[in-house]
Design an enzyme around this catalytic site. Sequence first.
Site, PDB file in Angstrom:
ATOM      1  N   GLY A 128       6.737 -17.770  -6.418  1.00  0.00           N
ATOM      2  CA  GLY A 128       7.704 -16.874  -5.782  1.00  0.00           C
ATOM      3  C   GLY A 128       7.872 -17.234  -4.317  1.00  0.00           C
ATOM      4  O   GLY A 128       7.101 -18.008  -3.766  1.00  0.00           O
ATOM      5  N   ARG A 161       5.357 -18.506   0.795  1.00  0.00           N
ATOM      6  CA  ARG A 161       5.601 -18.924  -0.589  1.00  0.00           C
ATOM      7  C   ARG A 161       4.303 -18.762  -1.373  1.00  0.00           C
ATOM      8  O   ARG A 161       3.219 -18.841  -0.804  1.00  0.00           O
ATOM      9  CB  ARG A 161       6.033 -20.397  -0.588  1.00  0.00           C
ATOM     10  CG  ARG A 161       7.404 -20.610   0.071  1.00  0.00           C
ATOM     11  CD  ARG A 161       7.685 -22.068   0.291  1.00  0.00           C
ATOM     12  NE  ARG A 161       6.739 -22.684   1.220  1.00  0.00           N
ATOM     13  CZ  ARG A 161       6.712 -22.438   2.528  1.00  0.00           C
ATOM     14  NH1 ARG A 161       7.575 -21.587   3.057  1.00  0.00           N
ATOM     15  NH2 ARG A 161       5.830 -23.000   3.295  1.00  0.00           N
ATOM     16  N   VAL A 162       4.444 -18.502  -2.661  1.00  0.00           N
ATOM     17  CA  VAL A 162       3.263 -18.277  -3.513  1.00  0.00           C
ATOM     18  C   VAL A 162       3.217 -19.352  -4.589  1.00  0.00           C
ATOM     19  O   VAL A 162       4.230 -19.608  -5.236  1.00  0.00           O
ATOM     20  CB  VAL A 162       3.344 -16.884  -4.185  1.00  0.00           C
ATOM     21  CG1 VAL A 162       2.080 -16.624  -4.987  1.00  0.00           C
ATOM     22  CG2 VAL A 162       3.539 -15.795  -3.138  1.00  0.00           C
ATOM     23  N   ASP A 219       5.135   1.893  -1.513  1.00  0.00           N
ATOM     24  CA  ASP A 219       6.177   0.948  -1.925  1.00  0.00           C
ATOM     25  C   ASP A 219       6.144   0.712  -3.435  1.00  0.00           C
ATOM     26  O   ASP A 219       6.223  -0.430  -3.900  1.00  0.00           O
ATOM     27  CB  ASP A 219       5.984  -0.377  -1.164  1.00  0.00           C
ATOM     28  CG  ASP A 219       7.290  -1.152  -1.097  1.00  0.00           C
ATOM     29  OD1 ASP A 219       7.275  -2.329  -0.693  1.00  0.00           O
ATOM     30  OD2 ASP A 219       8.326  -0.579  -1.489  1.00  0.00           O
ATOM     31  N   LYS A 221       7.488   0.307  -6.888  1.00  0.00           N
ATOM     32  CA  LYS A 221       8.750  -0.006  -7.579  1.00  0.00           C
ATOM     33  C   LYS A 221       8.454  -1.156  -8.538  1.00  0.00           C
ATOM     34  O   LYS A 221       7.441  -1.851  -8.372  1.00  0.00           O
ATOM     35  CB  LYS A 221       9.846  -0.377  -6.585  1.00  0.00           C
ATOM     36  CG  LYS A 221       9.463  -1.467  -5.611  1.00  0.00           C
ATOM     37  CD  LYS A 221      10.516  -1.630  -4.506  1.00  0.00           C
ATOM     38  CE  LYS A 221      10.022  -2.661  -3.507  1.00  0.00           C
ATOM     39  NZ  LYS A 221      10.873  -2.756  -2.325  1.00  0.00           N
ATOM     40  N   ASN A 266       7.016  -4.515  -7.511  1.00  0.00           N
ATOM     41  CA  ASN A 266       5.646  -4.648  -6.988  1.00  0.00           C
ATOM     42  C   ASN A 266       4.597  -4.531  -8.072  1.00  0.00           C
ATOM     43  O   ASN A 266       3.422  -4.311  -7.778  1.00  0.00           O
ATOM     44  CB  ASN A 266       5.382  -3.549  -5.930  1.00  0.00           C
ATOM     45  CG  ASN A 266       6.088  -3.868  -4.633  1.00  0.00           C
ATOM     46  OD1 ASN A 266       6.600  -4.969  -4.457  1.00  0.00           O
ATOM     47  ND2 ASN A 266       6.139  -2.907  -3.735  1.00  0.00           N
ATOM     48  N   ASP A 308       0.694  -6.251  -3.753  1.00  0.00           N
ATOM     49  CA  ASP A 308       1.233  -5.878  -2.449  1.00  0.00           C
ATOM     50  C   ASP A 308       2.384  -6.796  -2.072  1.00  0.00           C
ATOM     51  O   ASP A 308       2.188  -7.787  -1.397  1.00  0.00           O
ATOM     52  CB  ASP A 308       0.108  -6.003  -1.429  1.00  0.00           C
ATOM     53  CG  ASP A 308       0.626  -5.811  -0.024  1.00  0.00           C
ATOM     54  OD1 ASP A 308       1.620  -6.481   0.339  1.00  0.00           O
ATOM     55  OD2 ASP A 308       0.057  -5.021   0.709  1.00  0.00           O
ATOM     56  N   THR A 327      15.280  -0.547  -2.172  1.00  0.00           N
ATOM     57  CA  THR A 327      14.134   0.251  -1.715  1.00  0.00           C
ATOM     58  C   THR A 327      14.523   1.712  -1.535  1.00  0.00           C
ATOM     59  O   THR A 327      13.706   2.579  -1.751  1.00  0.00           O
ATOM     60  CB  THR A 327      13.655  -0.277  -0.342  1.00  0.00           C
ATOM     61  OG1 THR A 327      14.806  -0.436   0.482  1.00  0.00           O
ATOM     62  CG2 THR A 327      12.920  -1.579  -0.516  1.00  0.00           C
TER      63      THR A 327
END
Length: 272
Positions: free
Chosen positions: A21, A27-28, A137, A139, A142, A155, A173
């Site tokens: 992602g 970046r992950v 947060d 949703k 997440n 997170d 959001t």
Amino acid sequence: GGPGPARVFTLDDFEIGKKLGKGKFGRVYCVRDRKTGYICALKVMDKKELIEYKVEKQFRREVEIQSNLRHPNISRLYGHFHDEKKVYLLIEYVAQGELFKVLRRKGKFNDVRASKYIAQMADALSYLHKKHIIHRDIKPENILLGLDGNIKISDFGWSVHAPSSRRTTMCGTLDYLSPEMVEDRKHDYRVDIWSLGILTYEFLVGNPPFEEQGHTATYRRISKVDLRIPSFVSPEAADIIKRFLQHSPEKRFPLEQVANHPWIIKNRPYWN
Ligand SMILES: COc1ccc(C(=O)Nc2ccccc2)cc1NC(=O)CCSCc1cnc2[nH]ccc2c1
């Protein structure tokens, strides 16, 4: 006994795999620890960006908090390290990825699947609240789905994904904000109970309850709790949604009571 003292990692300890992602701060990647063969997610962030966005203090505080969290439905932060230019976060890899994508693909979840996820979310949020942490947060974006079909809150708060791969409305959001947050009043851990109500509705209906084209219209519907539950939603599910989505935080359904609500009791035998 548990694992030994935390190892000091460097980038060379890992084989870098596919990109998982892209967030605002980094970046992950999916990576494998050469020594143990363990698969993790590695989040790579530029030091200068963290400084530029003035989030270093927040970063250190979050890393401190998250390193001590241990719950089956909260994704682990295993460790962190840095080199000259970058900071690296070693995060639990969650195999089936973003629940958001599963929800969009299926359109909506049935009572069995939705009640299992909401029971796990309530357990995870109750754990965080006992540690005086408000998630703030909640949703679908997440939430990650593990190999075993259980969910993990992660997170993403600091990683804003490119709009294309996210909701149609740019302000996704806003949909999850409680009345006290949209009215900029003081708020406490009970904002997470409100968001859990929004999530329950979105799981069962396929879109959040107060979604509108513009901010103002959404804001107005949140403030008025202008809730319309479609007739296909089961009576037990409609009941728990109404108990979560109470304008007054004091009236919101306590998370500890979720496990005993008829909607959970009725569907629990079918959770795999
Ligand atoms: C515990 O987790 C985290 C802890 C801290 C932070 C963070 O960024 N903190 C921060 C940054 C800068 C300033 C202040 C604070 C982020 C996460 N977690 C994620 O970002 C989730 C996606 S990475 C994981 C992951 C796993 N498994 C997957 N499977 C498919 C995709 C995928 C993605």
